[in-house]
Design a protein around this motif. Structure first.
Motif, short mmCIF file in Angstrom:
data_model
loop_
_atom_site.label_atom_id
_atom_site.label_comp_id
_atom_site.label_asym_id
_atom_site.label_seq_id
_atom_site.Cartn_x
_atom_site.Cartn_y
_atom_site.Cartn_z
N GLY A 144 -1.61 54.03 2.65
CA GLY A 144 -0.95 55.23 2.15
C GLY A 144 -0.44 56.19 3.20
N ARG A 145 -0.60 55.86 4.48
CA ARG A 145 -0.12 56.77 5.52
C ARG A 145 1.41 56.82 5.50
NH1 ARG A 145 1.92 53.96 9.87
NH2 ARG A 145 1.39 51.74 10.00
N PRO A 146 2.01 57.91 5.94
CA PRO A 146 3.47 58.00 5.99
C PRO A 146 4.06 56.94 6.92
CG PRO A 146 2.49 60.17 6.22
CD PRO A 146 1.37 59.18 6.35
N VAL A 147 5.11 56.28 6.45
CA VAL A 147 5.79 55.23 7.22
C VAL A 147 7.22 55.68 7.47
CG1 VAL A 147 6.57 52.84 7.25
CG2 VAL A 147 4.34 53.42 6.27
N GLY A 148 7.61 55.77 8.74
CA GLY A 148 8.96 56.17 9.08
C GLY A 148 9.95 55.03 8.95
N LEU A 149 11.23 55.37 8.99
CA LEU A 149 12.29 54.39 8.78
C LEU A 149 12.26 53.29 9.84
CD1 LEU A 149 14.80 53.44 7.26
CD2 LEU A 149 16.15 54.99 8.69
N GLU A 150 12.11 53.65 11.10
CA GLU A 150 12.14 52.64 12.16
C GLU A 150 11.00 51.64 12.00
OE1 GLU A 150 12.32 54.19 16.08
OE2 GLU A 150 14.16 55.35 15.73
N GLU A 151 9.82 52.12 11.69
CA GLU A 151 8.67 51.24 11.51
C GLU A 151 8.88 50.34 10.29
OE1 GLU A 151 3.77 51.49 11.42
OE2 GLU A 151 4.98 53.29 11.07
N PHE A 152 9.44 50.91 9.24
CA PHE A 152 9.71 50.14 8.02
C PHE A 152 10.70 49.01 8.30
CE2 PHE A 152 12.82 49.72 4.50
CZ PHE A 152 12.00 49.12 3.55
N LEU A 153 11.76 49.31 9.05
CA LEU A 153 12.80 48.32 9.31
C LEU A 153 12.33 47.21 10.25
CD1 LEU A 153 15.97 50.59 9.60
CD2 LEU A 153 15.34 49.08 7.71
N ARG A 154 11.25 47.42 10.96
CA ARG A 154 10.71 46.36 11.82
C ARG A 154 9.92 45.33 11.03
NH1 ARG A 154 9.69 50.71 15.55
NH2 ARG A 154 7.50 50.81 14.90
N GLN A 155 9.64 45.61 9.77
CA GLN A 155 8.88 44.67 8.94
C GLN A 155 9.77 43.54 8.42
OE1 GLN A 155 5.48 45.13 8.58
NE2 GLN A 155 6.00 46.71 10.10
N PRO A 156 9.18 42.38 8.10
CA PRO A 156 9.95 41.36 7.37
C PRO A 156 10.26 41.91 5.97
CG PRO A 156 7.91 40.46 8.28
CD PRO A 156 7.80 41.95 8.39
N LEU B 185 11.85 41.94 2.11
CA LEU B 185 12.06 41.06 0.95
C LEU B 185 12.95 41.82 -0.03
CD1 LEU B 185 8.27 40.19 0.49
CD2 LEU B 185 9.91 39.08 2.04
N LEU B 186 14.22 41.43 -0.16
CA LEU B 186 15.19 42.24 -0.89
C LEU B 186 15.94 41.44 -1.94
CD1 LEU B 186 16.82 44.13 2.13
CD2 LEU B 186 14.77 44.76 0.83
N ARG B 187 16.46 42.17 -2.90
CA ARG B 187 17.35 41.57 -3.89
C ARG B 187 18.65 41.15 -3.22
NH1 ARG B 187 17.25 42.73 -9.25
NH2 ARG B 187 19.16 41.48 -9.22
N GLU B 188 19.41 40.30 -3.93
CA GLU B 188 20.64 39.75 -3.37
C GLU B 188 21.76 40.79 -3.34
OE1 GLU B 188 21.56 39.79 -7.66
OE2 GLU B 188 19.77 39.66 -6.42
N HIS B 189 22.79 40.54 -2.53
CA HIS B 189 23.97 41.40 -2.53
C HIS B 189 24.62 41.36 -3.91
CE1 HIS B 189 24.25 42.51 1.70
NE2 HIS B 189 23.92 41.27 2.02
N GLY B 190 25.06 42.52 -4.38
CA GLY B 190 25.67 42.61 -5.70
C GLY B 190 24.73 43.20 -6.73
N SER B 191 23.43 43.21 -6.44
CA SER B 191 22.49 43.84 -7.36
C SER B 191 22.51 45.35 -7.15
CB SER B 191 21.07 43.30 -7.14
OG SER B 191 20.52 43.82 -5.94
N PRO C 51 17.08 41.43 6.07
CA PRO C 51 15.97 40.86 5.31
C PRO C 51 15.53 39.48 5.77
CG PRO C 51 18.01 40.74 4.05
CD PRO C 51 18.31 41.55 5.27
N LEU C 52 14.23 39.24 5.65
CA LEU C 52 13.68 37.91 5.84
C LEU C 52 13.99 37.04 4.64
CD1 LEU C 52 11.67 35.86 7.23
CD2 LEU C 52 9.90 36.94 5.82
N MET C 53 13.96 37.64 3.45
CA MET C 53 14.13 36.90 2.20
C MET C 53 15.01 37.68 1.25
SD MET C 53 11.06 35.78 -0.42
CE MET C 53 11.37 35.18 -2.08
#
Length: 303
Positions: free
Chosen positions: A176-188, A190-196, A215-217
């Protein structure tokens, strides 16, 4: 110029070729080609560019399609109603995957109870595809997640929603600690497809915050992304409506992502020139009247 010309023209637009339209309409290819030529001669405009064996609609053709699609659909609806009164209440609804999973079954169930004789045809796909189908007259109404900018569509926001980042209970972000954008973007990711609608919203929000997702996936399946997040393969970004049951069960945890605004509004859309039958108006009233959470949607009183 007759309704036959317009029906052939709209089918060529849907199929993307003379051959496909001829097959769909049970006509010969020369008959379809002749109808297109007569239509172009009638208006003195080029409606398609001929590119090899394919066709690409021109700007003039697109303008004609915006008028022709609702006209031909209204004509076909009239034909069905006169030839088979039992089918007069048919409704063709399109929905994004998220709305289709979370909300659409309830809406359709209420319509079935109100109008038990109505034939329901439903298409569930990503928001861009639903919007395209409504614009082309393939669907009567659409329920979408993305921002709609088409000038030929009427848009009625009906419910607020937001995306959340999700991780496995054993992931470092699960505390639950605050997560900044840069740290978030370093993670693998998992996203919906383009067009969603979900992907469009995330990428737009990231651009505003100065970030880009790699995205990794990618998947059209919300379930697949949830399970991948639960298996600690990476961090998923999905609608909170879908994720909440898994969060409550402890299968995944919500990430306290900072600096990115992920709110959006679900919208009901139809072509501005679409004839709204009593059945369509009844469905619209169900959707727009069920939007207490948003507190913003209003049922249209006039057209």
């Amino acid at each position: 110029m007759t309704i036959r010309h317009l029906r052939i023209f709209t089918e060529v637009c849907r199929q993307g070729s003379v051959t496909g339209a001829a097959r769909k309409l049970y006509l010969t290819q020369p008959a379809v080609s002749l109808a297109l030529k007569e239509l172009e001669d009638h208006y003195g405009l080029r409606l398609f560019d001929r590119l090899g064996r394919g066709l690409k609609i021109t700007g003039e053709g697109q303008r004609l399609l915006e008028y022709a699609a609702p006209l031909t659909n209204a004509f076909e609806e009239m034909e069905r109603a006169m030839e088979d009164p039992d089918r007069a209440g048919q409704i063709r609804i399109g929905s994004s995957l998220t709305i289709g999973a979370c909300l659409l079954p309830g809406y359709l169930g209420r319509l079935a109870r109100q109008r038990p004789g109505v034939a329901q045809k439903v298409m569930v796909d990503n928001s861009n595809r639903i919007q395209q189908a409504v614009e082309a007259g393939e669907l009567d109404l659409g329920l979408v997640e993305n921002q709609v900018e088409s000038t030929c569509l009427a848009v009625y926001p009906f419910l607020e929603d937001w995306l959340v980042a999700l991780c496995a209970p054993q992931h470092p972000f699960a505390d639950g600690r605050p997560v900044g954008l840069e740290e978030f973007l370093r993670q693998p990711l998992l996203l919906r497809e383009h067009g969603s609608g979900s992907r469009d919203l995330l990428e737009s929000a990231l651009r505003l915050a100065g970030g880009v997702a790699s995205p990794l996936m990618e998947s059209v399946s919300n379930t697949a992304l949830l399970r991948a997040a639960a298996a600690n393969i990476g961090v998923a970004v999905l609608t909170r409506r879908l994720a909440l049951p898994e969060v409550e069960k402890g299968a995944v945890c919500q990430v306290n992502l900072q600096g990115v605004r992920l709110g959006r509004v679900f919208s009901l859309i139809h072509h501005k020139k679409k004839y709204l039958s009593p059945t369509l108006l009844a469905f619209m009233e169900i959707v727009l009247g069920s939007s207490g959470e948003a507190g913003q949607a209003r049922f249209p009183q006039s057209r």
